[in-house]
Design a protein around this motif. Structure first.
Motif, PDB file in Angstrom:
ATOM      1  N   LEU A  39       0.791  -1.226   0.000  1.00  0.00           N
ATOM      2  CA  LEU A  39       0.000   0.000   0.000  1.00  0.00           C
ATOM      3  C   LEU A  39       0.830   1.286   0.000  1.00  0.00           C
ATOM      4  O   LEU A  39       0.401   2.294  -0.572  1.00  0.00           O
ATOM      5  CB  LEU A  39      -0.946   0.015   1.205  1.00  0.00           C
ATOM      6  CG  LEU A  39      -2.027  -1.051   1.215  1.00  0.00           C
ATOM      7  CD1 LEU A  39      -2.864  -0.948   2.485  1.00  0.00           C
ATOM      8  CD2 LEU A  39      -2.916  -0.919  -0.019  1.00  0.00           C
ATOM      9  N   THR A  40       1.983   1.271   0.628  1.00  0.00           N
ATOM     10  CA  THR A  40       2.770   2.500   0.770  1.00  0.00           C
ATOM     11  C   THR A  40       3.204   3.112  -0.566  1.00  0.00           C
ATOM     12  O   THR A  40       3.166   4.336  -0.700  1.00  0.00           O
ATOM     13  CB  THR A  40       3.967   2.264   1.706  1.00  0.00           C
ATOM     14  OG1 THR A  40       3.458   1.834   2.982  1.00  0.00           O
ATOM     15  CG2 THR A  40       4.786   3.525   1.911  1.00  0.00           C
ATOM     16  N   PRO A  41       3.597   2.324  -1.577  1.00  0.00           N
ATOM     17  CA  PRO A  41       3.947   2.969  -2.857  1.00  0.00           C
ATOM     18  C   PRO A  41       2.813   3.811  -3.439  1.00  0.00           C
ATOM     19  O   PRO A  41       3.070   4.848  -4.062  1.00  0.00           O
ATOM     20  CB  PRO A  41       4.305   1.788  -3.761  1.00  0.00           C
ATOM     21  CG  PRO A  41       4.822   0.752  -2.809  1.00  0.00           C
ATOM     22  CD  PRO A  41       3.921   0.895  -1.593  1.00  0.00           C
ATOM     23  N   MET A  42       1.564   3.422  -3.198  1.00  0.00           N
ATOM     24  CA  MET A  42       0.429   4.232  -3.655  1.00  0.00           C
ATOM     25  C   MET A  42       0.376   5.552  -2.885  1.00  0.00           C
ATOM     26  O   MET A  42       0.067   6.601  -3.443  1.00  0.00           O
ATOM     27  CB  MET A  42      -0.876   3.461  -3.493  1.00  0.00           C
ATOM     28  CG  MET A  42      -1.013   2.296  -4.464  1.00  0.00           C
ATOM     29  SD  MET A  42      -2.590   1.438  -4.275  1.00  0.00           S
ATOM     30  CE  MET A  42      -2.161   0.221  -3.031  1.00  0.00           C
ATOM     31  N   LEU A  43       0.690   5.498  -1.609  1.00  0.00           N
ATOM     32  CA  LEU A  43       0.737   6.711  -0.788  1.00  0.00           C
ATOM     33  C   LEU A  43       1.813   7.658  -1.313  1.00  0.00           C
ATOM     34  O   LEU A  43       1.581   8.867  -1.424  1.00  0.00           O
ATOM     35  CB  LEU A  43       1.005   6.344   0.679  1.00  0.00           C
ATOM     36  CG  LEU A  43       1.190   7.512   1.650  1.00  0.00           C
ATOM     37  CD1 LEU A  43      -0.097   8.332   1.769  1.00  0.00           C
ATOM     38  CD2 LEU A  43       1.607   6.983   3.010  1.00  0.00           C
ATOM     39  N   PHE A  44       2.971   7.120  -1.642  1.00  0.00           N
ATOM     40  CA  PHE A  44       4.055   7.957  -2.157  1.00  0.00           C
ATOM     41  C   PHE A  44       3.577   8.789  -3.351  1.00  0.00           C
ATOM     42  O   PHE A  44       3.953   9.948  -3.494  1.00  0.00           O
ATOM     43  CB  PHE A  44       5.252   7.107  -2.599  1.00  0.00           C
ATOM     44  CG  PHE A  44       6.037   6.458  -1.492  1.00  0.00           C
ATOM     45  CD1 PHE A  44       6.053   6.956  -0.198  1.00  0.00           C
ATOM     46  CD2 PHE A  44       6.791   5.327  -1.766  1.00  0.00           C
ATOM     47  CE1 PHE A  44       6.805   6.349   0.806  1.00  0.00           C
ATOM     48  CE2 PHE A  44       7.556   4.716  -0.779  1.00  0.00           C
ATOM     49  CZ  PHE A  44       7.551   5.227   0.509  1.00  0.00           C
ATOM     50  N   GLU A  45       2.762   8.193  -4.207  1.00  0.00           N
ATOM     51  CA  GLU A  45       2.309   8.875  -5.424  1.00  0.00           C
ATOM     52  C   GLU A  45       1.304   9.988  -5.137  1.00  0.00           C
ATOM     53  O   GLU A  45       1.057  10.833  -5.996  1.00  0.00           O
ATOM     54  CB  GLU A  45       1.722   7.864  -6.410  1.00  0.00           C
ATOM     55  CG  GLU A  45       2.723   6.833  -6.886  1.00  0.00           C
ATOM     56  CD  GLU A  45       4.042   7.435  -7.362  1.00  0.00           C
ATOM     57  OE1 GLU A  45       4.018   8.404  -8.149  1.00  0.00           O
ATOM     58  OE2 GLU A  45       5.111   6.954  -6.921  1.00  0.00           O
ATOM     59  N   MET A  46       0.740  10.005  -3.943  1.00  0.00           N
ATOM     60  CA  MET A  46      -0.238  11.033  -3.585  1.00  0.00           C
ATOM     61  C   MET A  46       0.428  12.334  -3.145  1.00  0.00           C
ATOM     62  O   MET A  46      -0.223  13.377  -3.084  1.00  0.00           O
ATOM     63  CB  MET A  46      -1.166  10.510  -2.483  1.00  0.00           C
ATOM     64  CG  MET A  46      -1.969   9.296  -2.914  1.00  0.00           C
ATOM     65  SD  MET A  46      -2.826   8.519  -1.541  1.00  0.00           S
ATOM     66  CE  MET A  46      -4.262   9.565  -1.439  1.00  0.00           C
ATOM     67  N   PHE A  47       1.707  12.290  -2.839  1.00  0.00           N
ATOM     68  CA  PHE A  47       2.415  13.475  -2.362  1.00  0.00           C
ATOM     69  C   PHE A  47       2.865  14.355  -3.522  1.00  0.00           C
ATOM     70  O   PHE A  47       3.358  13.861  -4.533  1.00  0.00           O
ATOM     71  CB  PHE A  47       3.649  13.080  -1.540  1.00  0.00           C
ATOM     72  CG  PHE A  47       3.333  12.375  -0.249  1.00  0.00           C
ATOM     73  CD1 PHE A  47       2.460  12.919   0.690  1.00  0.00           C
ATOM     74  CD2 PHE A  47       3.919  11.158   0.037  1.00  0.00           C
ATOM     75  CE1 PHE A  47       2.185  12.262   1.876  1.00  0.00           C
ATOM     76  CE2 PHE A  47       3.657  10.489   1.231  1.00  0.00           C
ATOM     77  CZ  PHE A  47       2.773  11.050   2.146  1.00  0.00           C
ATOM     78  N   THR A  48       2.703  15.664  -3.339  1.00  0.00           N
ATOM     79  CA  THR A  48       3.217  16.622  -4.314  1.00  0.00           C
ATOM     80  C   THR A  48       4.718  16.803  -4.067  1.00  0.00           C
ATOM     81  O   THR A  48       5.219  16.443  -2.987  1.00  0.00           O
ATOM     82  CB  THR A  48       2.530  17.985  -4.154  1.00  0.00           C
ATOM     83  OG1 THR A  48       2.911  18.537  -2.881  1.00  0.00           O
ATOM     84  CG2 THR A  48       1.014  17.875  -4.249  1.00  0.00           C
ATOM     85  N   PRO A  49       5.459  17.387  -5.002  1.00  0.00           N
ATOM     86  CA  PRO A  49       6.870  17.691  -4.738  1.00  0.00           C
ATOM     87  C   PRO A  49       7.046  18.557  -3.489  1.00  0.00           C
ATOM     88  O   PRO A  49       7.983  18.352  -2.714  1.00  0.00           O
ATOM     89  CB  PRO A  49       7.319  18.424  -6.010  1.00  0.00           C
ATOM     90  CG  PRO A  49       6.446  17.844  -7.082  1.00  0.00           C
ATOM     91  CD  PRO A  49       5.099  17.657  -6.409  1.00  0.00           C
TER      92      PRO A  49
END
Length: 113
Positions: A45-55
């Motif tokens: 699940l965590t890789p999906m969370l990473f993609e939700m963050f803006t720069p």
């Protein structure tokens, strides 16, 4: 890591810095106990969370500090860290403020809730 609320705050900072760096191993080492499926669920699940963050979020996470005065001890092996103790944080966290509960497990602090 110290078996103190200050030690828990340091691990929480490490967790946020790892989120900002997209460091899956560190994020899951600290947060897997909070997942019903443990390490396996965290790693999926965590890789999906990473993609939700803006720069900007990633930059803020790398700079996160925890205000030690706001960390609450709940006995020798548990602390809570309220959302207002963490700054700066990712904008996604403002929409769903979370109280982190950390427990002392296996000689270190981990997120348990």
């Amino acid at each position: 890591m110290a078996h103190t609320p200050d030690g828990a705050a340091s691990v929480m900072e490490e967790f946020h810095h790892a989120l900002g760096a997209k460091d899956l191993d560190t994020v899951c080492r600290i947060s897997a106990p909070a997942y019903d499926g443990g390490m396996k669920e965290c790693r999926s699940l965590t890789p999906m969370l990473f993609e939700m963050f803006t720069p900007g979020d990633l930059k803020n996470l790398k700079a996160t500090r925890v205000d030690r005065a706001k960390v609450k001890s709940k006995g020798p092996d548990q602390v809570t860290i309220p959302p207002n103790a963490i700054a700066p944080k990712a904008t996604i966290m403002d929409g769903d403020p979370k109280i982190f509960t950390m427990g002392w497990r296996g000689g270190t602090w981990v997120i348990v809730e």
